[in-house]
Design a protein around this motif. Structure first.
Motif, mmCIF file in Angstrom:
data_model
loop_
_atom_site.group_PDB
_atom_site.id
_atom_site.type_symbol
_atom_site.label_atom_id
_atom_site.label_comp_id
_atom_site.label_asym_id
_atom_site.label_seq_id
_atom_site.Cartn_x
_atom_site.Cartn_y
_atom_site.Cartn_z
ATOM 1 N N GLU A 58 31.776 23.580 19.839
ATOM 2 C CA GLU A 58 33.062 24.131 19.614
ATOM 3 C C GLU A 58 33.490 23.611 18.293
ATOM 4 N N PHE A 59 32.986 22.615 17.881
ATOM 5 C CA PHE A 59 33.662 21.917 16.569
ATOM 6 C C PHE A 59 33.740 22.663 15.492
ATOM 7 N N THR A 60 32.656 23.299 15.044
ATOM 8 C CA THR A 60 32.951 23.942 13.681
ATOM 9 C C THR A 60 33.980 25.130 13.640
ATOM 10 N N ALA A 61 33.923 25.950 14.750
ATOM 11 C CA ALA A 61 34.953 26.899 14.675
ATOM 12 C C ALA A 61 36.461 26.402 14.749
ATOM 13 N N ALA A 62 36.478 25.264 15.668
ATOM 14 C CA ALA A 62 37.797 24.607 15.764
ATOM 15 C C ALA A 62 38.362 23.993 14.555
ATOM 16 N N ARG A 63 37.309 23.194 13.802
ATOM 17 C CA ARG A 63 37.683 22.593 12.568
ATOM 18 C C ARG A 63 37.985 23.694 11.348
ATOM 19 N N ASP A 64 37.463 24.720 11.433
ATOM 20 C CA ASP A 64 37.791 25.913 10.382
ATOM 21 C C ASP A 64 39.082 26.496 10.774
ATOM 22 N N ALA A 65 39.494 26.449 11.993
ATOM 23 C CA ALA A 65 40.627 27.223 12.348
ATOM 24 C C ALA A 65 41.695 26.166 12.210
ATOM 25 N N ALA A 66 41.519 24.786 12.234
ATOM 26 C CA ALA A 66 42.599 23.808 11.944
ATOM 27 C C ALA A 66 42.767 23.677 10.601
ATOM 28 N N ALA A 67 41.602 23.799 9.555
ATOM 29 C CA ALA A 67 42.099 23.815 8.320
ATOM 30 C C ALA A 67 42.599 25.005 8.003
ATOM 31 N N ARG A 68 42.594 26.206 8.478
ATOM 32 C CA ARG A 68 43.195 27.306 8.048
ATOM 33 C C ARG A 68 44.774 26.967 8.424
ATOM 34 N N ASP A 69 45.054 26.597 9.624
ATOM 35 C CA ASP A 69 46.415 26.516 10.147
ATOM 36 C C ASP A 69 47.064 25.541 9.098
ATOM 37 N N ALA A 70 46.451 24.415 8.865
ATOM 38 C CA ALA A 70 47.099 23.492 7.965
ATOM 39 C C ALA A 70 47.510 23.851 6.658
ATOM 40 N N LYS A 71 46.656 24.862 6.276
ATOM 41 C CA LYS A 71 46.960 25.296 4.770
ATOM 42 C C LYS A 71 48.001 26.476 4.814
ATOM 43 N N ALA A 72 47.949 27.265 5.889
ATOM 44 C CA ALA A 72 49.046 28.233 6.180
ATOM 45 C C ALA A 72 50.556 27.391 6.197
ATOM 46 N N ALA A 73 50.357 26.361 6.801
ATOM 47 C CA ALA A 73 51.477 25.401 7.010
ATOM 48 C C ALA A 73 52.009 24.861 5.880
ATOM 49 N N GLY A 74 51.270 24.817 4.645
ATOM 50 C CA GLY A 74 51.565 24.357 3.481
ATOM 51 C C GLY A 74 51.065 22.892 3.184
ATOM 52 N N ASP A 75 50.301 22.057 4.332
ATOM 53 C CA ASP A 75 49.781 21.063 4.071
ATOM 54 C C ASP A 75 48.247 21.006 3.252
ATOM 55 N N MET A 104 46.539 18.895 1.600
ATOM 56 C CA MET A 104 45.841 17.743 1.821
ATOM 57 C C MET A 104 45.208 17.755 3.062
ATOM 58 N N LEU A 105 46.033 17.852 4.378
ATOM 59 C CA LEU A 105 45.291 17.827 5.758
ATOM 60 C C LEU A 105 44.266 18.879 5.599
ATOM 61 N N ALA A 106 44.585 20.221 5.069
ATOM 62 C CA ALA A 106 43.742 21.270 5.100
ATOM 63 C C ALA A 106 42.320 20.724 4.484
ATOM 64 N N ALA A 107 42.384 20.234 3.254
ATOM 65 C CA ALA A 107 41.318 19.826 2.738
ATOM 66 C C ALA A 107 40.494 18.659 3.332
ATOM 67 N N ARG A 108 41.087 17.679 3.990
ATOM 68 C CA ARG A 108 40.769 16.849 4.682
ATOM 69 C C ARG A 108 39.948 17.255 6.119
ATOM 70 N N LEU A 109 40.352 18.253 6.631
ATOM 71 C CA LEU A 109 39.800 18.692 7.857
ATOM 72 C C LEU A 109 38.561 19.646 7.425
ATOM 73 N N ALA A 110 38.797 20.463 6.343
ATOM 74 C CA ALA A 110 37.572 21.014 5.806
ATOM 75 C C ALA A 110 36.385 20.390 5.703
ATOM 76 N N LYS A 111 36.316 19.233 5.212
ATOM 77 C CA LYS A 111 35.343 18.106 4.966
ATOM 78 C C LYS A 111 34.800 17.537 6.248
ATOM 79 N N LEU A 112 35.364 17.596 7.468
ATOM 80 C CA LEU A 112 34.796 17.053 8.572
ATOM 81 C C LEU A 112 33.461 17.442 8.761
ATOM 82 N N ARG A 113 32.553 16.633 9.160
ATOM 83 C CA ARG A 113 31.079 17.074 9.514
ATOM 84 C C ARG A 113 31.040 17.107 11.091
ATOM 85 N N LYS A 114 30.204 18.178 11.397
ATOM 86 C CA LYS A 114 30.050 18.160 12.884
ATOM 87 C C LYS A 114 29.052 17.020 13.415
#
Length: 285
Positions: A15-32, A34-44
């Motif tokens: 479940e990691f990859t899909a959840a990571r991508d969703a979390a990065a999108r949510d952070a970006k939509a919320a205007g964060d 830096m958090l979005a970029a950090r989450l997107a770089k997380l490795r499975k």
């Protein structure tokens, strides 16, 4: 506030990859951003890292005991406490084996031999290196750890006082023999330069022996890593062969389906032609 990354590394591996991508999108939509970029770089996490992360989350007390044992081993190495080192060495094997057993209980599928060896290496790395221990306890590993060797080993080389025993007298209760006494009386006094040279030689010998033992330990760990890597390569090759075989099978199935479709088209055209002929003959009557 909970770290989203910590939540992600607690999820099942699949479940990691899909959840990571969703979390990065949510952070970006919320205007964060830096958090979005950090989450997107997380490795499975691979299988080894996932098991280690689950141990930290669900068996943290046992993992902390492992880390504490590493601190004790380093302290005993510094003191050159042979008896304590032997006791702790036996204990470390027991602790690592128990954690591996618990990891099997937490796994959502059978644990491969290569994965088990990688987990053992990760746990032993945390024993040997405080920085590796911190990484393990953070519970966000994406791959196993491979730090090897106790960094404080060479600092445990005996000091001058510990090495130089030539000037000490015979043990209490054991008087020197007459021959030894005569030899001692007739021996020339040792000069300061000779004494310094002898001490330096003994320190070098002690340092060389400590370095040799360290090299032997690192060689053993490196050989274990090599075996793990070879097993991983073999497993990947097997999966690749299976993938090629599956693709060939799929190609054959596609070809067969196409032939059936072509035959169905021909049958449909013939049927339509037959209906047309019947209709024409009916109209002629």
């Amino acid at each position: 506030m909970t770290d989203p990354a910590d939540d992600l590394y607690g999820l099942p591996q699949a479940e990691f990859t899909a959840a990571r991508d969703a979390a990065a999108r949510d952070a970006k939509a919320a205007g964060d951003k830096m958090l979005a970029a950090r989450l997107a770089k997380l490795r499975k996490p691979n299988a080894v890292a996932w098991l280690a992360n689950q141990l930290v989350r669900q068996r943290r007390e046992a993992v902390e005991q492992l880390v504490d044992l590493g601190d004790q081993l380093r302290a005993a190495t510094t003191r050159l406490d042979g008896e304590q080192l032997r006791r702790l060495s036996t204990r470390q094997h027991e602790v690592v084996a128990d954690l591996v057993r618990q990891a099997h209980e937490l796994a959502d599928r059978p644990v491969a031999d290569a994965t088990e060896r990688g987990l053992e290496q990760t746990l032993r790395s945390a024993l040997a290196d405080p920085a590796a221990a911190d990484e393990l306890l953070a519970g966000q590993l994406s791959e196993g750890l491979s730090r090897i060797g106790f960094t404080s080993l060479l600092s445990a080389v005996p000091t001058d006082d510990a090495v130089d025993t030539s000037t000490q007298g015979a043990p209490a209760g054991k008087p020197r023999s007459k021959a030894a006494a005569v030899a001692g009386e007739s021996a020339k006094p040792e000069t300061a330069a000779e004494r310094t040279e002898r001490k330096a030689e003994k320190r070098l010998q002690a340092a060389a022996e400590a370095a040799r033992k360290q090299a032997e330990a690192e060689l053993a760990d490196a050989e274990a890593l090599l075996r793990t890597a070879r097993d991983t390569v073999d497993a990947l090759r097997q999966r690749l062969d299976e993938a090629y075989e599956g693709r060939a099978e799929a190609d054959r199935a596609v070809q067969a389906a196409r032939k059936r479709l072509q035959q169905a088209d021909r049958d449909a055209r013939l049927a339509a032609r037959g209906l047309t002929d019947v209709s024409v003959r009916a109209s002629d009557r």
